[in-house]
Design a protein around this motif. Sequence first.
Motif: not given
Length: 312
Positions: A1-29
């Motif tokens: 994955x090149x740098x430009x493509x990776x940068x475009x991959x930081x979508x709001x949905x993916x950021x929120x998934x990371x934040x949700x895992x951080x908040x719940x401590x669980x991938x399922x929750x």
Amino acid sequence: MNADHESNGLTPARLRAVLAVSATGSFSEAALRVGTSQSNVSRAVATVESIVGAALFDRSTRSVRLTDIGREFVERAAVVDAELNAALRATRPEHRPPPRLTIASLSSVTEVHLATAMATLVGVVRLQCVEGLQAAVEHAVATGRAAAGLGDLSDVHGDLEVRPLWREEFRLAVPSGHRLARRRRVELGDLATEPLIGFSREAELRTTVDRELAVARQLRTPDYVVDRFRTALSLVAAGRGVMVVPSIVGGAVPRGARLVRLDHPDLSRTIGVVRRADAETPPQLDELIGHLVVAVSATDGVEVIGDEQGAA
């Protein structure tokens, strides 16, 4: 994955998934929180870790904990997510603030009737009023600071368009216990021995009144000079003098003062809308003017004129 493509991959949905895992401590929750499947959350986190170039979580069969890099990333991602949510809320129609309308006005119009008209449009438009003398009203309109002005149409300067709204007679404001307060009508000649209250020479109203006082041979320097009607009427109520005022200020007369009719039909003025010819008319302006004319029409000594009478 090149740098430009990776940068475009930081979508709001993916950021929120990371934040949700951080908040719940669980991938399922986290999946339940963001409304997707656990596998989608896992892929989103893996994509973000690939872009960052480091693991964000320490995973085990019993827990999911942030790494040092993950903790720093989540702190910054939370700020980005909050700003994005705020931007989305601000652009939704139901959250957008109402449009702003700036109007310039003579203080005689503002102090009673314009305030009433403005109150009817609360939540529909954000109204700003530039209050001042005639010259200030015209300047605000000419320079584009105000979409329109409410002023005296007797001597409008420059290339401004005017639309008459009403004609108003003048009255004499006197203390309630004054000898003239018992009269049904008074003449300007009756003011010969009375202390006068007047506006500054810059006011169009001062010019109008002085002209008629000169005709009646009663022209002289006022004993008190003011710039606001409420100040002038307070001086009248305190027994400091009398003042010739437009009838529109009748609703602002304080206790201790009253208005008496003047037997001087030529002493009147026409109030109307002042606008630049090349300026667009905000739709809220006509609505405001309609409410204003309704409020003014019930005032003694005011005659609504022009096409606004039917519109009101």
